[in-house]
Design a protein around this motif. Structure first.
Motif, mmCIF file in Angstrom:
data_model
loop_
_atom_site.group_PDB
_atom_site.id
_atom_site.type_symbol
_atom_site.label_atom_id
_atom_site.label_comp_id
_atom_site.label_asym_id
_atom_site.label_seq_id
_atom_site.Cartn_x
_atom_site.Cartn_y
_atom_site.Cartn_z
ATOM 1 N N GLU A 376 0.833 -1.212 0.000
ATOM 2 C CA GLU A 376 0.000 0.000 0.000
ATOM 3 C C GLU A 376 0.868 1.262 0.000
ATOM 4 O O GLU A 376 0.552 2.254 -0.655
ATOM 5 N N PHE A 377 1.975 1.179 0.732
ATOM 6 C CA PHE A 377 2.902 2.312 0.794
ATOM 7 C C PHE A 377 3.433 2.630 -0.608
ATOM 8 O O PHE A 377 3.417 3.773 -1.061
ATOM 9 N N ILE A 378 3.858 1.569 -1.310
ATOM 10 C CA ILE A 378 4.413 1.772 -2.652
ATOM 11 C C ILE A 378 3.323 2.282 -3.601
ATOM 12 O O ILE A 378 3.569 3.167 -4.426
ATOM 13 N N ALA A 379 2.100 1.775 -3.433
ATOM 14 C CA ALA A 379 1.005 2.224 -4.299
ATOM 15 C C ALA A 379 0.727 3.714 -4.098
ATOM 16 O O ALA A 379 0.455 4.442 -5.052
ATOM 17 N N LEU A 380 0.837 4.175 -2.850
ATOM 18 C CA LEU A 380 0.589 5.604 -2.583
ATOM 19 C C LEU A 380 1.565 6.479 -3.371
ATOM 20 O O LEU A 380 1.196 7.538 -3.884
ATOM 21 N N ILE A 381 2.833 6.012 -3.456
ATOM 22 C CA ILE A 381 3.827 6.776 -4.222
ATOM 23 C C ILE A 381 3.538 6.655 -5.719
ATOM 24 O O ILE A 381 3.509 7.647 -6.441
ATOM 25 N N ASP A 382 3.309 5.414 -6.156
ATOM 26 C CA ASP A 382 3.087 5.165 -7.588
ATOM 27 C C ASP A 382 1.899 5.954 -8.119
ATOM 28 O O ASP A 382 1.907 6.421 -9.251
ATOM 29 N N GLN A 383 0.865 6.072 -7.293
ATOM 30 C CA GLN A 383 -0.341 6.775 -7.752
ATOM 31 C C GLN A 383 -0.281 8.264 -7.451
ATOM 32 O O GLN A 383 -1.295 8.962 -7.509
#
Ligand code: ADP
Ligand code: MG
Length: 482
Positions: A376-383
Motif C-alpha cells: 500500500e505504501f508503494i502504491a501511494l507513491i506510484d499513484q
C-alpha cells in the motif's frame, strides 16, 4: 617503479567448518562456543580402541558444494591419515583425503572492479579440525580446548588464478556467500568457521612460469589476509631485486607486527606419512544419491542475481545487493508476488528495510511492517498520492511506529495526501496567475524558466500537497492560454 614489473600469483586453500550437529567421526556436539573441553568423547580424544564412524551430513555437504562449483563428484572416495605430532591433535593424525578427494575441478566466478573472472578449483576434500591451543601470556604453560577436535571441515583448493589481494577478497566473499546459501556453514570468519592458507608468489610481468611460492597459514580475517599478502609480495620482490631467491616456506602472519615469518621451510618440512585410513571404508556414491542432493539444492546466488535482472528488470547494482544474503533475495521475491513495482520494492529494501534490520541485527523476515502495508505504501507513491520525499521521510517512519495501521490512513492523519484534484488545483493556479501579472508577461515573452516560480507558488498555496505532475501540465496550459 620496480614493483610494477612483477605480477602477483595467489592460490588459496580455504577451510570451511561445516554446520553439522555432530562431529565428523563421532557423535560429539560440533557447535561453536561451548565451555572448553565439554564437547569431547573417547573418540575425539583418540583413546586406544575407539573407532571413527562417518557422518553422512559431511558427505552430503561436500557433494552439495561440489555440484554448486561444477566439480566432478568422485563416486568412490577414500580417507587417509595425515600424521603429525602436536598437542592439539590427540590421535597423532588427522583424518583427511589425499588420494581420492570427493570433488575434483570446478570453478567460481568473482567480480572485481566490474569485471568478471573465473577462478578454477583444483579439488575439494573432507577432513576434520584439530583442537585449539590457548597461549596466555600470564601462564607458564599452554592450554588446550578439544571441543573443536574432529569438527568436520571442507578444504577448497584453488588453482593459482588470483592476482591481487582484491581478487582474494572477492573470492573469499563469493565462497562465503555460496556456503551460506547452501546452508552448509555459517561462514563466520571471526569464529573461525572460515580460514584460509594463502600461497603467494611473484614473477616478472608477461612470464608464464610460476615463481617459487610461500604459504601463509591460517588467515582468519580478510583484513589480515590483505596485509599479509601486501607484506609478502613486497618481501619477495625486494629479495629478488637484491639478487636473492625466494625459497618455499610455510609462514605465519603476525597481525601485531604486520610481518610474515617462517614456521618451517622445505628442509625440515613435515613428512606427513600419508596412508589410507584403515578404520574407515571407502565411500561409494550412487548416481541416485547425487541426483537427490542436487534436487534439494537451493537457488544459487548467481542464478538469483540473473533472475532479478532479467525477470524483474532490476539494475545490476540492486540485484547484487539484494542477493548478497539469500534471505534478502527470498524476501524480495515474496514481496514481488504481491507488489508489481519491482524497482520500488528494491529501493525501499535497500534504502530503508535493510539498514533498519542491520542496525537492529534482525532478519528481514522479522521486519515489523508486513507485505500488505508495504504494498500500500508503494502504491501511494506510484499513484502520486504521496510525494516520494514525504513518503520516505515522514510516512515510513510513522509506519514503523504503527506497523499494523493502513498507510493511507496514516498519510491522511499526517496530512500528506497530494492533491491531483484538477478543479482545486485550477482554482489555486488561476489565483496565482491573477496575482502575478508581471511574471506571467515575462513567461509569455519567453522566460520559460519562470515555470519553477509558479510551481513553487502552487506548492506554497497547497502546502506541499499539489501533485507536481498534474500541476505542471495545468500550469503550462493556463500560462499559454493567457
Ligand atoms: P601442496 O599440496 O604442497 O600444499 P599444491 O601444489 O597442491 O601444494 O598447491 C597448494 C596451493 O598452492 C593451491 O591453491 C595452488 O593453487 C597454490 N600454488 C601452487 N603453486 C603456486 C605458486 N607458484 N604461486 C602461488 N600459488 C601456488
Ligand atoms: Mg597445502
Amino acid at each position: 617503479m620496480v614493483y610494477d614489473q612483477y605480477e602477483t600469483v595467489i592460490g588459496l586453500e580455504i577451510h570451511v567448518q561445516l554446520s553439522t550437529k555432530s562431529k565428523a567421526f563421532c557423535g560429539d556436539d560440533a557447535r561453536f562456543g561451548g565451555a572448553p573441553n565439554t564437547q569431547i568423547s573417547p573418540i575425539s580424544l583418540g583413546h586406544p580402541g575407539t573407532l571413527p564412524r562417518l557422518n553422512k551430513q559431511q558427505i552430503n555437504h561436500a557433494v552439495c558444494l561440489g555440484l554448486a562449483l561444477g566439480s566432478s563428484i568422485n563416486q568412490h572416495t577414500t580417507f587417509d591419515r595425515k600424521n603429525y605430532f602436536y598437542a592439539d591433535l590427540p590421535k597423532g593424525y588427522q583424518i583427511t583425503q589425499d588420494g581420492a578427494p570427493i570433488c575434483i575441478g570446478g570453478q567460481l566466478n568473482i567480480e572485481v572492479d566490474g569485471k568478471m573472472k573465473t577462478v578454477r578449483i583444483h579439488h575439494v576434500h573432507m577432513e576434520e579440525d584439530a583442537g585449539k591451543s590457548i597461549h596466555e601470556a600470564s601462564l607458564p604453560y599452554s592450554q588446550i580446548d578439544l571441543n573443536r577436535a574432529g569438527v568436520p571441515l571442507l578444504e577448497i583448493v584453488s588453482e593459482p588464478d588470483l592476482r591481487s589481494a582484491e581478487e582474494v577478497d572477492a573470492y573469499m566473499s563469493a565462497m562465503r556467500q555460496l556456503v551460506r546459501y547452501l546452508g552448509i556453514s555459517d561462514g563466520n570468519m571471526e569464529e573461525g568457521s572460515m580460514r584460509c592458507d594463502c600461497n603467494v608468489s611473484v614473477r616478472p610481468k608477461g612470464s608464464t612460469i610460476l615463481g617459487e611460492r610461500c604459504e601463509i597459514k591460517n588467515l582468519n580475517s580478510m583484513r589480515y589476509a590483505r596485509r599479509a599478502i601486501a607484506y609478502e609480495v613486497k618481501r619477495q620482490i625486494d629479495l629478488i631485486e637484491a639478487g636473492g631467491k625466494v625459497i618455499q616456506q610455510t609462514l605465519n602472519f603476525d597481525p601485531e607486527t604486520g610481518i610474515t615469518a617462517p614456521l618451517r621451510d622445505k628442509e625440515d618440512a613435515h613428512d606427513y606419512r600419508y596412508f589410507p585410513e584403515p578404520d574407515l571404508p571407502p565411500v561409494h556414491l550412487s548416481d541416485g544419491e547425487i541426483k537427490a542432493i542436487h534436487a534439494n539444492m537451493p537457488a544459487l546466488p548467481w542464478i538469483l542475481k540473473a533472475q532479478l535482472m532479467e525477470e524483474y528488470g532490476l539494475p545490476a547494482y540492486d540485484a547484487t545487493l539484494l542477493t548478497d544474503e539469500q534471505e534478502t533475495a527470498l524476501y524480495f521475491l515474496e514481496l514481488a508476488k504481491e507488489i508489481a513495482s519491482y524497482k520500488a520494492i528494491s529501493n525501499l529494501l535497500i534504502n530503508k528495510i535493510l539498514p533498519y534490520c542491520n542496525d537492529r541485527q534482525i532478519l528481514v523476515a522479522d521486519f515489523p511492517i508486513k507485505s500488505r502495508q508495504i504494498g500500500e505504501f508503494i502504491a501511494l507513491i506510484d499513484q502520486n498520492k504521496v510525494s516520494n520525499s514525504a513518503a520516505y521521510q515522514r510516512l515510513f517512519p510513522a509506519m514503523l511506529e504503527a506497523p499494523a495501521k493502513a498507510p493511507a490512513k496514516l498519510a491522511q492523519e499526517l496530512n500528506l495526501i497530494q492533491t491531483s484534484d484538477e478543479g482545486l488545483l485550477e482554482k489555486i493556479i488561476d489565483e496565482i496567475i491573477a496575482n502575478n501579472p508581471e511574471a506571467v508577461a515575462r513567461y509569455q515573452k519567453g522566460k520559460k524558466g519562470l515555470i519553477g516560480f509558479f510551481m513553487g507558488e502552487v506548492m506554497k498555496a497547497s502546502r506541499g500537497k499539489a501533485d507536481p505532475k498534474v500541476t505542471n501540465t495545468l500550469l503550462r496550459k493556463k500560462l499559454s492560454q493567457q
